[in-house]
Design an enzyme around this catalytic site. Sequence first.
Site, PDB file in Angstrom:
ATOM      1  N   ARG A  20       0.821  -1.218   0.000  1.00  0.00           N
ATOM      2  CA  ARG A  20       0.000   0.000   0.000  1.00  0.00           C
ATOM      3  C   ARG A  20       0.854   1.266   0.000  1.00  0.00           C
ATOM      4  O   ARG A  20       0.510   2.268   0.620  1.00  0.00           O
ATOM      5  CB  ARG A  20      -0.975   0.009   1.182  1.00  0.00           C
ATOM      6  CG  ARG A  20      -1.919  -1.179   1.222  1.00  0.00           C
ATOM      7  CD  ARG A  20      -2.802  -1.270  -0.017  1.00  0.00           C
ATOM      8  NE  ARG A  20      -3.600  -2.492   0.021  1.00  0.00           N
ATOM      9  CZ  ARG A  20      -3.220  -3.663  -0.522  1.00  0.00           C
ATOM     10  NH1 ARG A  20      -2.064  -3.747  -1.163  1.00  0.00           N
ATOM     11  NH2 ARG A  20      -3.992  -4.725  -0.449  1.00  0.00           N
ATOM     12  N   SER A  55     -11.534  -0.586   2.026  1.00  0.00           N
ATOM     13  CA  SER A  55     -10.847  -0.826   3.298  1.00  0.00           C
ATOM     14  C   SER A  55     -10.473   0.501   3.945  1.00  0.00           C
ATOM     15  O   SER A  55      -9.843   1.353   3.318  1.00  0.00           O
ATOM     16  CB  SER A  55      -9.593  -1.661   3.078  1.00  0.00           C
ATOM     17  OG  SER A  55      -9.924  -2.946   2.611  1.00  0.00           O
ATOM     18  N   GLU A  98      -6.042   3.722   5.252  1.00  0.00           N
ATOM     19  CA  GLU A  98      -5.869   3.396   3.836  1.00  0.00           C
ATOM     20  C   GLU A  98      -6.710   4.338   2.990  1.00  0.00           C
ATOM     21  O   GLU A  98      -6.356   4.651   1.854  1.00  0.00           O
ATOM     22  CB  GLU A  98      -6.261   1.938   3.571  1.00  0.00           C
ATOM     23  CG  GLU A  98      -5.937   1.449   2.180  1.00  0.00           C
ATOM     24  CD  GLU A  98      -6.078  -0.057   2.033  1.00  0.00           C
ATOM     25  OE1 GLU A  98      -6.652  -0.486   1.021  1.00  0.00           O
ATOM     26  OE2 GLU A  98      -5.623  -0.800   2.917  1.00  0.00           O
TER      27      GLU A  98
END
Length: 314
Positions: A178, A227, A297
């Site tokens: 990420r 998410s 996120e």
Amino acid sequence: MSTPGHHTPLIDRLPKVRGKLREGAQLSKVTWFQVGGPADVMFRPADTDDLAAFLKNKPVDMPVTVIGVGSNLLVRDGGIRGVVIRLGRPFTDTKVVDGDLHVGAGALDLNVAQTAQQAGISGLEFLSGIPGTIGGALRMNAGAYGAEIKDILVSATAVDGTGDIHTVTPDEMDLSYRHCGVPDDWIFTSAILRGQPGDSDEIAKRMSEIQDARAGSQPIKSRTGGSTFANPTPDRAWEVIDAAGCRGLTIGGAQMSEQHCNFMINLGNATALDLEQLGDEVKKRVKDHSGVELRWEIRRIGERLGTSIIGKDA
């Protein structure tokens, strides 16, 4: 000409473009949470050269923010100052060239996966489980179902804040979980992706399994942002959130989904502040319960109502 004591409208300070400039664009209409204030000006470039010329010639002090389809984005209630750039239809082309996929940064991940399936190219099925665009996937090295964008990326093209165009490899992008290490002011415009030869029917079957898994485990029909937190090593975010008693936790019109407690949902009347405060409360409870420091996120941008400070991602 502006009269003394009056400010020149922001849109009049911007360079001429071939694309579209619009004042006061309602960002709540283009984000999946359906919350947030307006953009001072939204720019939808006609092509990469139009984008590059705009960035080269815009006022140096003009803030620029880039958004995709708004799937993993929370725009604060005070909106976004300066120019918001959104890559539209000119950046959605997806085609197969010598076995590779040449894709625009505005192409939906699902559409790219479908193009690969039709061409008998495997390895891109995971994209069908990621809501958003290729540009967003590049910016956060998006992944799902055991794969991530760096696994299939040959190269990406981006325009930097001064209008220069760069083509870079995955190694040069410093991709990790990420994370993408290119400068924040780079705007991805296209990429070349590579899979392996595969059977179209088998690929379609795998994509169908991914779609079923998503529908069974995620609140995909709700106003959500995907998410909320990245998985903390070695745990999974939903597990530490659940253990801290946050499944179904509600603040105002925002709730941590009962179905998947790492997903925030807008129950219908949430403000961006409700959603952000809910996420911060979950972070606090998880830290107090397990000592785990969750990392957002979801990208949070813009100003809170009643403030004049442009919010930073955290």
